[in-house]
Design a protein around this motif. Structure first.
Motif, PDB file in Angstrom:
ATOM      1  N   GLY A   1       0.809  -1.211   0.000  1.00  0.00           N
ATOM      2  CA  GLY A   1       0.000   0.000   0.000  1.00  0.00           C
ATOM      3  C   GLY A   1       0.841   1.258   0.000  1.00  0.00           C
ATOM      4  N   ALA A   2       1.883   1.286   0.837  1.00  0.00           N
ATOM      5  CA  ALA A   2       2.772   2.443   0.876  1.00  0.00           C
ATOM      6  C   ALA A   2       3.484   2.617  -0.462  1.00  0.00           C
ATOM      7  CB  ALA A   2       3.783   2.289   2.006  1.00  0.00           C
ATOM      8  N   ALA A   3       3.891   1.502  -1.062  1.00  0.00           N
ATOM      9  CA  ALA A   3       4.554   1.572  -2.366  1.00  0.00           C
ATOM     10  C   ALA A   3       3.619   2.129  -3.430  1.00  0.00           C
ATOM     11  CB  ALA A   3       5.054   0.187  -2.773  1.00  0.00           C
TER      12      ALA A   3
ATOM     13  N   ALA B   1       4.230   5.454  -5.611  1.00  0.00           N
ATOM     14  CA  ALA B   1       4.245   5.359  -7.080  1.00  0.00           C
ATOM     15  C   ALA B   1       3.246   6.323  -7.703  1.00  0.00           C
ATOM     16  CB  ALA B   1       3.951   3.921  -7.513  1.00  0.00           C
ATOM     17  N   LEU B   2       2.089   6.464  -7.092  1.00  0.00           N
ATOM     18  CA  LEU B   2       1.105   7.421  -7.595  1.00  0.00           C
ATOM     19  C   LEU B   2       1.594   8.852  -7.401  1.00  0.00           C
ATOM     20  CD1 LEU B   2      -2.172   5.695  -6.359  1.00  0.00           C
ATOM     21  CD2 LEU B   2      -1.474   6.015  -8.740  1.00  0.00           C
ATOM     22  N   ALA B   3       2.201   9.116  -6.243  1.00  0.00           N
ATOM     23  CA  ALA B   3       2.720  10.455  -5.989  1.00  0.00           C
ATOM     24  C   ALA B   3       3.771  10.842  -7.014  1.00  0.00           C
ATOM     25  CB  ALA B   3       3.304  10.528  -4.580  1.00  0.00           C
ATOM     26  N   ALA B   4       4.597   9.879  -7.404  1.00  0.00           N
ATOM     27  CA  ALA B   4       5.642  10.152  -8.398  1.00  0.00           C
ATOM     28  C   ALA B   4       5.044  10.544  -9.742  1.00  0.00           C
ATOM     29  CB  ALA B   4       6.541   8.935  -8.558  1.00  0.00           C
TER      30      ALA B   4
ATOM     31  N   ARG C   1      -2.424 -10.322  -8.062  1.00  0.00           N
ATOM     32  CA  ARG C   1      -2.134 -11.394  -7.101  1.00  0.00           C
ATOM     33  C   ARG C   1      -0.632 -11.404  -6.828  1.00  0.00           C
ATOM     34  NH1 ARG C   1      -4.778 -14.771 -10.731  1.00  0.00           N
ATOM     35  NH2 ARG C   1      -6.996 -15.035 -10.295  1.00  0.00           N
ATOM     36  N   PRO C   2      -0.178 -10.721  -5.789  1.00  0.00           N
ATOM     37  CA  PRO C   2       1.242 -10.786  -5.454  1.00  0.00           C
ATOM     38  C   PRO C   2       1.618 -12.191  -4.989  1.00  0.00           C
ATOM     39  CG  PRO C   2       0.171  -8.917  -4.396  1.00  0.00           C
ATOM     40  CD  PRO C   2      -0.913  -9.792  -4.923  1.00  0.00           C
TER      41      PRO C   2
ATOM     42  N   ALA D   1       3.427  -2.499  -6.903  1.00  0.00           N
ATOM     43  CA  ALA D   1       2.847  -1.166  -7.062  1.00  0.00           C
ATOM     44  C   ALA D   1       2.817  -0.732  -8.520  1.00  0.00           C
ATOM     45  CB  ALA D   1       3.627  -0.150  -6.227  1.00  0.00           C
ATOM     46  N   GLU D   2       3.863  -1.060  -9.277  1.00  0.00           N
ATOM     47  CA  GLU D   2       3.888  -0.681 -10.690  1.00  0.00           C
ATOM     48  C   GLU D   2       2.756  -1.356 -11.465  1.00  0.00           C
ATOM     49  OE1 GLU D   2       5.700   1.622 -12.318  1.00  0.00           O
ATOM     50  OE2 GLU D   2       6.418   2.187 -10.325  1.00  0.00           O
ATOM     51  N   ALA D   3       2.449  -2.599 -11.119  1.00  0.00           N
ATOM     52  CA  ALA D   3       1.330  -3.291 -11.768  1.00  0.00           C
ATOM     53  C   ALA D   3       0.004  -2.637 -11.405  1.00  0.00           C
ATOM     54  CB  ALA D   3       1.315  -4.765 -11.366  1.00  0.00           C
ATOM     55  N   VAL D   4      -0.135  -2.253 -10.140  1.00  0.00           N
ATOM     56  CA  VAL D   4      -1.358  -1.583  -9.693  1.00  0.00           C
ATOM     57  C   VAL D   4      -1.542  -0.257 -10.428  1.00  0.00           C
ATOM     58  CG1 VAL D   4      -2.477  -0.452  -7.725  1.00  0.00           C
ATOM     59  CG2 VAL D   4      -1.356  -2.672  -7.416  1.00  0.00           C
TER      60      VAL D   4
END
Length: 244
Positions: free
Chosen positions: A15-17, A21-24, A182-183, A219-222
């Motif tokens: 979740g933090a990742a 990633a969205l903030a970036a 699915r991680p 996170a990149e997949a999300v």
């Protein structure tokens, strides 16, 4: 990607990742944490360093009133265009016959009921504002079963997978996409919480790629699923597991 994205369980791990990633990418988030405000403040500060607002909200996603409050606060930041249903828990590793009913109910309440409540509130708002995207964070345990460790957790994630398919079909006409990830064996604190901090090291030999994954890789997949690049993707769940 416009608007505000709600991320549950955003103070640590995957979740933090996702928040970072969205903030970036300049995407504003409203994310939940359960008890550790200090960790949530760190994530919010990391997003601010990237030039994007990330607002932490304490909430138990299994409690309907707290979920409604979360979405009301998130909506104050702007239209809600994304939801990442990431909040999830597991108990300590246990044989099936030793599972206690209180533990099973809590796992299902957070992982299943929580995901349903958040998705419901997101759909209500997205349908009224032209659409959006929901990404459900599942687990390869939903497929592998979690034998000898946490069958209850695996079953809860299988329920999330089924919800992804059904909800996607139900809301597609409203311009809402629903997908999942699915991680597999990912290096996060959940393994320590389950009683084996070195679990990824023990099992990495079962991964065809020969290593555990990182939260940033999930996170990149999300983020891709949330983006317009995935505009024709709905009702499916992407494995991010190194082939395991």
């Amino acid at each position: 990607m416009q608007g505000t994205v709600v991320v549950t369980g955003g103070s640590r791990g995957i979740g933090a990742a996702v928040v970072r990633a969205l903030a970036a990418r300049g995407v504003r988030t409203c994310f939940t944490y359960s008890t550790h405000r200090e960790a949530a403040d760190v994530v919010a500060a990391q997003a601010a360093d990237l030039g994007t607002e990330a607002v932490p909200v304490q909430a138990d996603v299994s409690v309907e009133g707290e979920v409604r409050r979360l979405f009301t606060q998130a909506q104050q930041l702007g239209p809600i265009t994304g939801l990442v249903n990431n909040a999830g828990i597991t108990g300590r590793q246990s044989a099936f016959v030793d599972l206690e009913v209180e533990r099973v109910r809590r796992v299902l309440d957070v992982n299943v009921v929580g995901a349903f409540l958040c998705a419901r509130e997101a759909v209500r708002r997205m349908a009224a504002t032209g659409g959006g995207t929901i990404v459900n964070v599942s687990s390869r345990a939903a497929v592998l079963g979690g034998a000898g460790e946490y069958v209850d957790y695996a079953a809860s994630k299988a329920a999330v997978d089924a919800m992804t398919v059904g909800l996607a079909r139900e809301v597609a006409a409203h311009g809402i996409r629903v997908a999942g990830v699915r991680p597999g064996l990912i290096r996060t604190d959940i393994h320590a919480s389950a009683g084996e901090p070195e679990r990824v090291e023990r099992l990495k030999g079962t991964v065809p790629m020969g290593r555990g994954g990182e939260a940033d890789e999930v996170a990149e997949a999300v983020v891709w699923l949330l983006s317009d690049a995935a505009s024709y993707v709905t009702g499916t769940t992407l494995d991010v597991s190194g082939g395991r």
